[in-house]
Design an enzyme around this catalytic site. Structure first.
Site, PDB file in Angstrom:
ATOM      1  N   GLY A   1       0.740  -1.249   0.000  1.00  0.00           N
ATOM      2  CA  GLY A   1       0.000   0.000   0.000  1.00  0.00           C
ATOM      3  C   GLY A   1       0.772   1.302   0.000  1.00  0.00           C
TER       4      GLY A   1
ATOM      5  N   PRO B   1       4.459  -5.100  -0.939  1.00  0.00           N
ATOM      6  CG  PRO B   1       6.678  -4.438  -1.296  1.00  0.00           C
ATOM      7  CD  PRO B   1       5.837  -5.449  -0.552  1.00  0.00           C
TER       8      PRO B   1
ATOM      9  CB  CYS C   1     -16.609   4.268 -28.772  1.00  0.00           C
ATOM     10  SG  CYS C   1     -15.866   4.327 -30.391  1.00  0.00           S
TER      11      CYS C   1
END
Ligand code: LLP
Length: 413
Positions: free
Chosen positions: A237, A274, A342
């Protein structure tokens, strides 16, 4: 890892424009030096602490990157059988693999047990029962920890905060003790750890201490009731610097914060997971400008980088800095950088002051090493670009670009 030399952008000693011309765009480029430095910052940050750095490979599971990290001594935090397969292929020691995630299938559990991974981070009672059952069938004992939800606010985006009550993740803190007691009575379960993961892109490490205090109280209660905890998994984190204003903290800051609580334990191993902090700022995504247009008050730079190449801006409104590959003194304008997909949500950057790029000019989205290629898709039938790893002046293609034929390779014709 990125610098301009005579107005040309370089990754280590290689000009980005040369790579873009040779391998086409979209192109993901990684710096080996930066990857290694990021991993070594964890190693030195946690030096002297009995610890295992389990790279959260969901951030980027490219085989070459895993191999490199395995060589540096990394373990892995996995969330699927596919990740286990990749980790083992890359030579990561199974006894350094922890398995997280709320929805492990029977097949995946069996694969992990047979591979003798370090531990399962269990997220529900039914998952515990299932692991016990499968371990029994295989005549094994499953090493487990529970992912406990410490109910702390990590102050990050709502989609990537995980340690608050009401998230789908983990076991409620208040229910944790009881579930450990139940697990301790199961024949094929061996309790070895406690786990928590409070969120992602965390820029202030204080919540880790709040979580640690709660987890430590739980550990003490478990141990005074005869359960032995060997591993404390603190999750991943740590954030990185996406925007100039971001002030990320370092692994050493994280260590100080958690060890202010955990240093009283002499017999335990700390596990860190990590992901982003290892690969995030070690990678960039290169694209090129197709068209420019103005619509009412807005300027658009239409590029060949789309949400299928880097979904983070569309999904989390996250910020990626956009820079030119060739610096110039062109006039600037405020514009959105968008792709060909799109959807109105298909953008890489919004309302940025940028040079008025030329058609065909190469541009870069920074910090695309984590959750970039890993979350890329073929949406709108767009083949994904190549990945290259740079070390000094050496360049290695670590994944070839997809071709349009690849798009249909698994379809029945
Ligand atoms: N451990 C566990 C149990 C996790 O769920 C995660 C990330 C990590 C470790 C690694 O977190 P990191 O060190 O990378 O922050 N796609 C999102 C991020 C999702 C994170 C999910 N879990 C993004 O692009 O920001």
């Amino acid at each position: 890892m990125l610098k301009y030399v005579r107005n040309e952008l370089f990754v280590e000693k290689v000009a980005v424009s040369n790579l873009a011309k040779k391998y086409n765009t979209p192109l993901y480029i990684y710096s080996q030096d930066k990857l290694e430095a990021n991993f070594n910052a964890y190693k030195t940050g946690f030096k002297g602490v009995d610890s295992i750095i389990c790279y959260a490979m969901k951030a980027n599971s490219n085989y070459a990157i895993l191999k490199l990290l395995a060589k540096l001594g990394a373990g892995a935090d996995i969330v699927s059988g596919g990740e286990l397969y990749r980790a083992l292929k890359a030579g990561i020691n199974p006894r350094k693999i922890v398995y997280s995630g709320v929805g492990k299938t029977s097949k995946e559990i069996e694969f992990a047990l047979k591979s003798d991974i370090l531990m399962f981070n269990i997220e529900s009672f039914e998952e515990l029962e299932q692991i016990n059952k499968i371990a029994g069938k295989l005549k094994k004992k499953a090493r487990i920890s529970f992912r406990v939800n410490p109910n702390v606010d990590a102050h990050t985006h709502k989609y990537i905060t995980t340690g608050k009550e009401g998230n789908k993740f983990g076991i409620r803190y208040e229910d944790a003790f009881d579930i450990y007691v139940k697990a301790s009575k199961m024949k094929n379960i061996e309790i070895v750890g406690v786990d928590s993961h409070i969120g992602s892109q965390i820029l202030d490490v204080t919540p880790f201490k709040l979580a640690a205090k709660k987890i430590s109280a739980l550990i003490d209660k478990l141990e005074s009731n005869g359960m032995k905890i060997k591993y404390i998994d603190i999750g991943g984190g740590l954030g990185i610097k996406y925007a100039a204003a971001d002030k990320p903290q370092k692994p050493i800051d994280l260590r100080k914060m958690v060890m202010s609580v955990y240093s009283k334990y002499k017999d335990k191993t700390i596990i860190v997971e990590p992901g982003r902090a290892i690969v995030g700022d070690a990678g960039i995504l290169v694209g090129e400008v197709l068209y420019r247009k103005t619509s009412g008050p807005k300027n658009f730079i239409i590029t060949n980088l789309a949400m299928n190449d880097l979904i983070r801006p569309a999904l989390y409104e996250s910020y990626h800095s956009v820079i030119p590959v060739k610096k110039s003194s062109k006039k600037q304008q405020v514009a959105d950088v968008v792709g060909p997909v799109c959807e109105s949500g298909d953008f890489i950057a919004k309302d940025r002051t940028l040079p008025i790029f030329e058609q065909g000019e190469f541009i870069v989205a920074e910090c695309a090493g984590a959750y970039g290629r890993a979350m890329a898709s073929q949406y709108n039938s767009r083949p994904r670009g190549a990945e290259v790893l740079v070390k000094g002046s050496k360049v290695k293609v670590i994944r070839k670009a997809e071709t349009i034929e690849d798009l249909m390779s698994k379809e029945i014709k």
